[in-house]
Write an enzyme that holds these catalytic residues in place. Structure first.
Site, short mmCIF file in Angstrom:
data_model
loop_
_atom_site.label_atom_id
_atom_site.label_comp_id
_atom_site.label_asym_id
_atom_site.label_seq_id
_atom_site.Cartn_x
_atom_site.Cartn_y
_atom_site.Cartn_z
CD GLU A 133 8.97 -2.63 -5.91
OE1 GLU A 133 8.96 -1.80 -4.97
OE2 GLU A 133 8.01 -2.79 -6.68
CG ASN A 143 13.11 3.12 -15.98
OD1 ASN A 143 12.82 2.48 -14.97
ND2 ASN A 143 13.43 2.56 -17.12
CD GLU A 144 11.10 8.43 -17.10
OE1 GLU A 144 10.35 7.75 -16.36
OE2 GLU A 144 11.47 8.03 -18.22
N GLY A 196 0.82 -1.21 0.00
CA GLY A 196 0.00 0.00 0.00
C GLY A 196 0.85 1.25 0.00
CB THR A 211 0.92 -5.67 -7.60
OG1 THR A 211 1.37 -4.54 -8.33
CG2 THR A 211 1.10 -6.91 -8.45
#
Lengths: 386, 394
Positions: free
Chosen positions: B242, B380-381, B124, B158
């Protein structure tokens, strides 16, 4: 092909590389290099001979330090960073390697001690076709007559030809390809010299019945010769890593210190992200360059690792160089700054001994060999037992 | 790179997989069929029997105590054998946070349940107004009579529809000098009154992620991990873990091998795609880029093994790994042409047809869902911002 073990271990070689980096940092800055290239200053050949660099890949029995050509990849990054303007690649990396690999015992005993002592400079006259065809299309012919071997043909863009003592010329004989030793001052040899992008010299050779001595037995095939050049590719890949490292460092420093619009250039997110993409490419190139330093486990792994690095540098080092020019603005295209000279050396490296597309195609060789040499390389290189 | 002991370890993992990996699960993976909750739990419990369900964990908490290299080998062998991927939220994310920062009671209660997969955890973190700027999150938790009262909304959660527990970032101090300083890390039972899960269908046409609404949810005070308002620190550890797992290099290698075999049966104009020079070059570049990234991954692992901070290379892995995965899957769809278009059968007509399809199907879904890999786990940014801060630092 067998693999010769080196007398030098990786710790020795890293220490030597550190010495090379320290020496070039102290004694061979960009200003000196530019003076040498412009003909206004003394080169450093005698100094590097005194430091023992040409002796590094040569066996102890020939007066060398007992390393191999593969070991030279360790010192390639600092030499790339220094933009060394000496015929080190032609003589020590490529020339001495060909003599060691293909020469007779007698020829090695005659030539290698002179290379180790810095008294003999070599140059390699290999491929002929415009573009790059490996060694498959050699028109230069060797005729065996009553008074020995005579070479006739043309060799374009032979690096360091007009400053060498002895040329190693590849020519076609009845039995296949052979390497030949040719005196630079031999009769029938004409040279047209040119300056190359990277500040070095090269010459177009015209040979008309030039007397020559065959190196070793001859009867070479293109694939054998190309495979033998693997450690030279590894050297070039590692040299490109040194250059890419230098370009990255210069660019980061520039972004930190150059102020426009009232703040450092590096405060702009677009430029930050570009820098990170440069870092990503740099680290990927470094990984491949590390894989081809030092004597490989098998010749096949060594060749695949060297080709991988040589191919990758066109995407990584050359791309980094383009970004470095762009982010340096006017300074990036100024002849007084090192950026453009790094760029020119990288273009030279890319075009030497086969470019990225060539090596990638050889490496992949797919679908003829099923899985492709690339996967084989990974599989084997990652299952090495220490 | 690998020692003799590593090679023996690899042999042990290989023989375990040959013996214990159920054939039907390996077949599903080969055919790229979406796995059910039960599939993942079943494989997790087989690993648990062997003591391998949490590769990351040290021995003292019930893990195998592997080195980073052994973990790499384990992941690689599992992926190549077609083992289902481990559910990451328990073993790779909240587990390490609990054993690093949690109370003794939390360790005792939750760690064994993660190892045996009695609990399925979800994350969460993201909210409708807190995406890449995660620290601006608003879901609030107020301490009243020994309980946190939680209100707010989480999103992109997810597998929340599989989960019975959620680890959650909540705002516990609105007055903190920096938004990061007012966040706490709470463990929430998904069965608590006031928790509502609603599916979000994603670009691949599947149900992977959800919205989670939290309305006056009561959470016992002992479910706070670590200290109040220190949750951001714990989340950073978790996000780093992660990121290294998103690079998915082995998965990309398998996808590339699959692409090669498809190219041998798919036409590209007059010949097979495999014979097309332009296609061959693209595959070769992808393969070379992937090798370079794999070698970089091994360097990062070697640095970790030697106790050195790998530095920005770990984020490099995530950025480049996600890009390459997308490039490979994009090229796969291109090669398949119209055959890339059918959706996985079970979206439309249940599971019966799924087992009959060949390995070429579902490439479009893999590709489309891979687009999320450059977004989640820190876009990615955002990662480029972080790396630039440490490299350029202005």
């Amino acid at each position: 092909m067998t693999i010769t073990n080196s007398m030098l271990d990786h710790a020795d070689l890293e220490a030597i590389a550190q010495n090379v980096a320290d020496w070039t940092h102290r004694h061979y800055d960009f200003a000196r290099r530019q003076a040498v290239v412009r003909g206004n200053g003394a080169g450093c050949w005698a100094e590097i001979v005194g430091l023992g660099w040409p002796a590094l890949p040569i066996a102890e029995r020939y007066g060398g330090l007992g390393g191999t050509t593969w070991d030279l990849a360790f010192i390639a990054p600092p030499l790339g960073r220094a933009l060394l303007a000496e015929p080190f690649f032609s003589t020590v990396v490529l020339g001495a390697h060909l003599v060691d690999r293909f020469g007779s015992d007698d020829q090695k005993a005659r030539l290698l001690p002179q290379v180790a002592a810095g008294k003999l400079k070599l140059a390699f006259a290999g491929s002929e076709a415009p573009g790059w065809a490996g060694f498959t299309d050699i028109a230069c012919r060797a005729e065996v007559g009553p008074d020995g071997i005579r070479l006739t043909g043309q060799k374009p863009v032979v690096h360091d030809a007009d400053t060498c003592d002895l040329l190693i010329v590849i020519a076609t004989e009845a039995t296949g390809l052979a390497l030949h030793l040719v005196d630079r001052r031999a009769q029938g040899l004409a040279m047209t010299s040119a300056r190359l992008l990277d500040g070095s010299n090269a010459a177009d050779l015209r040979l008309v019945a030039v007397p020559a001595e065959r190196l070793g037995d001859g009867a070479l095939d293109p694939a054998t010769l190309e495979a033998a050049l693997a450690p030279c590719l590894a050297y070039l890949g590692n040299e490109a890593l040194g250059i890419a490292d230098a370009l990255f460092t210069l660019t980061v420093e520039h972004l930190r210190t150059r102020r426009q619009f009232g703040r450092p250039l590096g405060a702009n997110q677009a430029l930050q992200h570009r820098t990170v993409d440069m870092l990503i490419q740099l680290e990927c190139l470094r990984s491949l360059a590390l894989e081809c330093r030092g004597v490989p486990v098998t010749p096949q792994i060594g060749l695949a690792a060297a080709r991988a690095c040589k191919a990758h540098l066109a995407r990584s080092a050359l791309w980094i160089a383009r970004q470095a020019v762009q982010l340096h603005g006017g300074m990036g295209v100024s002849d007084d700054m090192p950026i453009g000279h790094y760029f020119r050396r990288l273009l030279t490296i890319d075009a030497t001994l086969g470019n990225a597309r060539y090596h990638l195609r050889r490496l992949s060789a797919w679908p003829e060999d099923g899985r492709g040499a690339l996967s084989t390389f990974v599989q084997e290189a990652t299952s090495v037992v220490a | 790179m690998f020692t003799k002991a590593d090679t023996e370890f690899r042999n042990m993992v290989q023989s375990f997989l040959a013996r214990e990996l159920p054939a039907d699960l390996a077949e599903k993976t080969r055919r790229q069929v979406h796995l059910e909750r039960e599939d993942i739990v079943r494989w997790h419990r087989i690993l648990h029997q062997k003591g391998w369900s949490a590769p990351l964990w040290p021995r003292e908490f019930g893990g195998p105590g592997w080195t980073t290299t052994e973990r790499f080998i384990f992941d690689q062998e599992c992926a190549e054998a077609g083992a289902p991927a481990l559910e990451p939220n328990g073993t790779k994310m909240v587990g390490p946070v609990i054993y690093t920062f949690g109370s003794d009671a939390q360790k005792k209660r939750y760690l064994p349940r993660i190892l045996s997969m009695q609990d399925w955890w979800c994350q969460g973190f993201s909210e409708p107004d807190a995406g890449s700027d995660l620290a601006s999150l608003k879901t609030s938790a107020e301490l009243r009579n020994g309980k946190f009262i939680v209100n707010g909304q989480k999103t992109w959660t997810t597998q929340a529809h599989f989960a019975n527990m959620m680890y959650c970032l909540v705002r516990t101090d609105r007055e903190a000098p920096k938004p990061q300083a007012g966040i706490s890390f709470l463990l929430i039972d998904m069965a608590s009154p006031g928790v509502t899960v609603r599916p979000i269908m994603t670009i691949d046409g599947a149900h992977n992620v959800n919205e989670v609404f939290l309305e006056n949810v009561e959470v016992p005070a002992e479910n706070l991990v670590g200290e109040l308002n220190k949750g951001w620190t714990y989340a950073k550890l978790l996000l780093n873990l992660e990121r290294t797992s998103i690079a998915q290099i082995t998965k990309s290698k398998i996808a590339l091998a699959r692409l090669r075999s498809m190219a041998e049966t798919c036409r590209a104009g007059t010949g097979m795609a495999a014979m097309d020079a332009g296609f061959g070059d693209r595959v070769a570049w992808l393969e070379l880029d992937l090798i370079a990234l794999e070698k970089t991954n091994l360097r990062v692992l070697a640095a970790e093994n030697a106790g050195r901070d790998p530095g920005p290379e770990a984020s490099v892995l995530k950025i480049r790994g996600s890009e390459l995965q997308q490039d490979i899957l994009e090229l796969t769809c291109e090669v398949l042409g119209p055959r890339a278009l059918p959706l996985e059968p079970h979206h439309a007509s249940g599971n019966a047809a799924a087992s009959a399809r060949d390995a070429t199907a579902a490439s479009n879904e893999r590709y489309l869902y891979s687009l999320a890999t450059s977004i989640y786990g820190g876009s990615n940014e955002v990662l480029r911002n972080l790396i630039a801060k440490s490299v350029v630092g202005v």
